[in-house]
Design a protein around this motif. Structure first.
Motif, PDB file in Angstrom:
ATOM      1  N   GLN A 192     -12.556-104.719 -61.606  1.00 35.55           N
ATOM      2  CA  GLN A 192     -11.186-104.218 -61.636  1.00 35.55           C
ATOM      3  C   GLN A 192     -11.101-102.877 -60.912  1.00 35.55           C
ATOM      4  O   GLN A 192     -11.988-102.024 -61.042  1.00 35.55           O
ATOM      5  CB  GLN A 192     -10.729-104.050 -63.093  1.00 35.55           C
ATOM      6  CG  GLN A 192      -9.285-103.598 -63.248  1.00 35.55           C
ATOM      7  CD  GLN A 192      -8.888-103.448 -64.696  1.00 35.55           C
ATOM      8  OE1 GLN A 192      -9.642-103.791 -65.604  1.00 35.55           O
ATOM      9  NE2 GLN A 192      -7.699-102.918 -64.938  1.00 35.55           N
ATOM     10  N   LYS A 193     -10.041-102.689 -60.160  1.00 34.67           N
ATOM     11  CA  LYS A 193      -9.721-101.408 -59.522  1.00 34.67           C
ATOM     12  C   LYS A 193      -8.340-100.953 -60.005  1.00 34.67           C
ATOM     13  O   LYS A 193      -7.520-101.770 -60.440  1.00 34.67           O
ATOM     14  CB  LYS A 193      -9.717-101.543 -57.998  1.00 34.67           C
ATOM     15  CG  LYS A 193     -11.056-101.973 -57.391  1.00 34.67           C
ATOM     16  CD  LYS A 193     -12.108-100.904 -57.557  1.00 34.67           C
ATOM     17  CE  LYS A 193     -13.434-101.325 -56.918  1.00 34.67           C
ATOM     18  NZ  LYS A 193     -14.485-100.274 -57.078  1.00 34.67           N
ATOM     19  N   ILE A 194      -8.092 -99.648 -59.904  1.00 34.52           N
ATOM     20  CA  ILE A 194      -6.806 -99.124 -60.369  1.00 34.52           C
ATOM     21  C   ILE A 194      -6.320 -98.024 -59.438  1.00 34.52           C
ATOM     22  O   ILE A 194      -7.104 -97.422 -58.705  1.00 34.52           O
ATOM     23  CB  ILE A 194      -6.930 -98.599 -61.821  1.00 34.52           C
ATOM     24  CG1 ILE A 194      -5.544 -98.436 -62.466  1.00 34.52           C
ATOM     25  CG2 ILE A 194      -7.720 -97.291 -61.876  1.00 34.52           C
ATOM     26  CD1 ILE A 194      -5.587 -98.202 -63.971  1.00 34.52           C
ATOM     27  N   TRP A 195      -5.006 -97.798 -59.481  1.00 38.65           N
ATOM     28  CA  TRP A 195      -4.343 -96.817 -58.610  1.00 38.65           C
ATOM     29  C   TRP A 195      -4.562 -97.136 -57.139  1.00 38.65           C
ATOM     30  O   TRP A 195      -4.822 -96.245 -56.324  1.00 38.65           O
ATOM     31  CB  TRP A 195      -4.764 -95.382 -58.941  1.00 38.65           C
ATOM     32  CG  TRP A 195      -4.265 -94.954 -60.281  1.00 38.65           C
ATOM     33  CD1 TRP A 195      -5.014 -94.679 -61.389  1.00 38.65           C
ATOM     34  CD2 TRP A 195      -2.889 -94.802 -60.680  1.00 38.65           C
ATOM     35  NE1 TRP A 195      -4.198 -94.367 -62.457  1.00 38.65           N
ATOM     36  CE2 TRP A 195      -2.885 -94.436 -62.048  1.00 38.65           C
ATOM     37  CE3 TRP A 195      -1.677 -94.947 -60.012  1.00 38.65           C
ATOM     38  CZ2 TRP A 195      -1.714 -94.208 -62.756  1.00 38.65           C
ATOM     39  CZ3 TRP A 195      -0.499 -94.718 -60.713  1.00 38.65           C
ATOM     40  CH2 TRP A 195      -0.529 -94.353 -62.073  1.00 38.65           C
ATOM     41  N   ILE A 196      -4.441 -98.409 -56.808  1.00 32.51           N
ATOM     42  CA  ILE A 196      -4.600 -98.852 -55.430  1.00 32.51           C
ATOM     43  C   ILE A 196      -3.226 -98.859 -54.768  1.00 32.51           C
ATOM     44  O   ILE A 196      -2.374 -99.708 -55.066  1.00 32.51           O
ATOM     45  CB  ILE A 196      -5.252-100.249 -55.356  1.00 32.51           C
ATOM     46  CG1 ILE A 196      -6.533-100.280 -56.204  1.00 32.51           C
ATOM     47  CG2 ILE A 196      -5.525-100.616 -53.908  1.00 32.51           C
ATOM     48  CD1 ILE A 196      -7.556 -99.208 -55.849  1.00 32.51           C
ATOM     49  N   SER A 197      -3.010 -97.896 -53.865  1.00 34.43           N
ATOM     50  CA  SER A 197      -1.716 -97.765 -53.194  1.00 34.43           C
ATOM     51  C   SER A 197      -1.562 -98.820 -52.111  1.00 34.43           C
ATOM     52  O   SER A 197      -2.533 -99.183 -51.438  1.00 34.43           O
ATOM     53  CB  SER A 197      -1.585 -96.376 -52.567  1.00 34.43           C
ATOM     54  OG  SER A 197      -1.593 -95.378 -53.567  1.00 34.43           O
ATOM     55  N   SER A 198      -0.337 -99.293 -51.945  1.00 33.92           N
ATOM     56  CA  SER A 198       0.054-100.230 -50.883  1.00 33.92           C
ATOM     57  C   SER A 198      -0.590-101.601 -51.011  1.00 33.92           C
ATOM     58  O   SER A 198      -0.558-102.393 -50.065  1.00 33.92           O
ATOM     59  CB  SER A 198      -0.247 -99.649 -49.493  1.00 33.92           C
ATOM     60  OG  SER A 198       0.479 -98.450 -49.280  1.00 33.92           O
ATOM     61  N   ALA A 199      -1.142-101.921 -52.157  1.00 32.00           N
ATOM     62  CA  ALA A 199      -1.786-103.232 -52.319  1.00 32.00           C
ATOM     63  C   ALA A 199      -0.780-104.374 -52.213  1.00 32.00           C
ATOM     64  O   ALA A 199      -1.146-105.490 -51.807  1.00 32.00           O
ATOM     65  CB  ALA A 199      -2.523-103.299 -53.657  1.00 32.00           C
ATOM     66  N   GLN A 200       0.478-104.120 -52.556  1.00 32.16           N
ATOM     67  CA  GLN A 200       1.492-105.171 -52.487  1.00 32.16           C
ATOM     68  C   GLN A 200       1.798-105.579 -51.050  1.00 32.16           C
ATOM     69  O   GLN A 200       2.277-106.687 -50.806  1.00 32.16           O
ATOM     70  CB  GLN A 200       2.786-104.704 -53.172  1.00 32.16           C
ATOM     71  CG  GLN A 200       2.644-104.388 -54.650  1.00 32.16           C
ATOM     72  CD  GLN A 200       2.540-105.629 -55.513  1.00 32.16           C
ATOM     73  OE1 GLN A 200       2.921-106.723 -55.110  1.00 32.16           O
ATOM     74  NE2 GLN A 200       2.005-105.467 -56.718  1.00 32.16           N
ATOM     75  N   VAL A 201       1.548-104.684 -50.099  1.00 31.45           N
ATOM     76  CA  VAL A 201       1.849-104.993 -48.696  1.00 31.45           C
ATOM     77  C   VAL A 201       0.590-105.120 -47.838  1.00 31.45           C
ATOM     78  O   VAL A 201       0.668-105.517 -46.673  1.00 31.45           O
ATOM     79  CB  VAL A 201       2.786-103.920 -48.085  1.00 31.45           C
ATOM     80  CG1 VAL A 201       4.110-103.893 -48.808  1.00 31.45           C
ATOM     81  CG2 VAL A 201       2.138-102.540 -48.086  1.00 31.45           C
TER      82      VAL A 201
END
Length: 399
Positions: A155-164
């Motif tokens: 698991q990773k967290i605080w991943i910016s821009s993952a939705q795009v």
């Protein structure tokens, strides 16, 4: 901001980026902050003119400039009113690609970086985990060899821009922590396809305080399959490789913080000149004037630290007298100072505007919400002070 001392190339970068950003005024960012809609138009405009590859090799379509110029680019984006959200929309594409450019094979570089530079692909950076946080060496996401593939679980967290994003630069453990001699061993870096439609990959968006135009996410891997040639450099040497990008990120984030601080200060000084109370502009009162003057001086001092650190980073490739230790101290110090200066400027801007500072239409409340990002990430203020205390002052390690 005082621009004396910047090179002609840097000033040309600043002018060109400011021209692009003039098409994205404060109202654009306020609307996207409210809706959470991603600023696709800014990414498109920057990639159209080749700015995503500002610090990547020319033979791949990049500009071949340094982290100094990349820092000024993100500084200028932030200062335009885009703030941390605007800068963070391309942040990982600039710094997380640095280790790939340096340590990937020629064929990997050609295959992986060209489409990031031209805007076809977007990348996110997968390091932070919910149960390890700043203890990067204890991360638990596992990459297990399986034939000509690896299977990723964790698991990773605080991943910016993952939705795009369509690609991720991922740090994962290829040897369990209990089987290595040093915690820094057994970590590997990968450049992977990032497709939530495929089995074994799930995203969960995090609701957050500021910078809402750019998504932040939890990412879950469950035997997510990637090919063996996703590996960058040698297996087990990922931590040493990723450090090459971390110092660059400190500089970039410092630039983004500076831009936000200067933007807030500009709003405050403009208002202080125009707002008349008791028959005089409030900027005439030292109770308003002195805090803003102090905020400016803090920003200017942090600016000098930031661009000193970026120069050291850039020159270290040709100057053997510049040590990685010196770069680390300079980059961490710059990030700390810029984040604190930005916070001071944003807070005083809100207070200068008084009640209007609390109103969304004046934008400074948005700046204040965003200025906490560089104080927290990618490393906290307290950890930077620990680092300087130990590495520079020679004090006993406190953690």
């Amino acid at each position: 901001m005082e621009t004396s001392g910047f090179s002609d190339t840097q000033l040309q970068v600043r002018e060109a980026i400011a021209k692009i950003c003039s098409n994205f005024p404060d109202d654009y960012w306020a609307q996207h902050d409210e809706s959470g809609e991603y600023p696709h138009e800014l990414h498109k405009a920057l990639s159209k003119d080749g700015w995503i590859g500002i610090a990547l090799p020319e033979d791949l379509g990049g500009s071949g400039l340094g982290i100094s110029e990349a820092t000024l680019m993100l500084h200028t984006i932030s200062e335009s009113g885009a703030g941390m959200a605007g800068a963070q929309s391309i942040h990982a594409n600039v710094y997380a690609t640095q280790p790939v450019a340096k340590f990937a094979t020629p064929s990997q570089r050609q295959r992986m970086l060209g489409k990031i530079i031209d805007g076809t692909w977007r990348v996110c950076f997968g390091v932070t985990e919910p149960n390890t946080g700043l203890e990067t060496l204890k991360l638990k996401t596992q990459a297990t060899p399986s034939g000509d593939t690896y299977k990723i679980s964790g698991q990773k967290i605080w991943i910016s821009s993952a939705q795009v994003a369509t690609k991720m630069i991922l740090l994962a453990r290829t040897t369990p922590l209990e089987e290595v001699c040093k915690p820094s061993e057994g970590l590997s870096l990968f450049f992977i396809d990032f497709d939530p439609k495929q089995p074994g990959l799930e995203l969960r968006k995090i609701k957050k305080m500021g910078g809402r135009a750019v998504d932040a996410n939890e990412v879950f891997f469950d035997n997510y399959v990637i090919p063996k040639d996703s590996l960058i450099g040698k297996e087990g040497e990922g931590f040493k490789i990723v450090l090459h990008g971390m110092n660059a990120e400190r500089c970039l984030l410092a630039g983004e913080a500076l831009g936000l601080g200067y933007a807030a200060l500009h709003k405050a000084t403009t208002y202080a000149k125009e707002r008349v109370v008791f028959g005089r502009p409030i900027g005439m009162n030292q109770g308003i004037q002195h805090p803003l003057a102090e905020a400016y001086m803090h920003l200017e001092a942090a600016k000098l630290a930031t661009y000193h650190a970026a120069r050291l980073y850039d020159r270290s490739t040709t100057d053997g007298t510049i040590t990685q230790s010196a770069i680390g101290v300079a980059c961490n110090s710059a990030k700390y100072l810029a984040a604190e200066a930005a916070f001071t400027a944003c807070e005083r801007s809100v207070l200068t505007l008084g009640g209007m500072g609390y109103a969304q239409e004046y934008h400074v409340e948005r700046y204040l919400r965003e200025c906490f990002v560089p104080r927290i990430a990618p490393v906290s203020r307290e950890m930077i002070m620990n680092y300087v205390g130990e590495k520079v002052l020679g004090l006993p390690r406190s953690y």
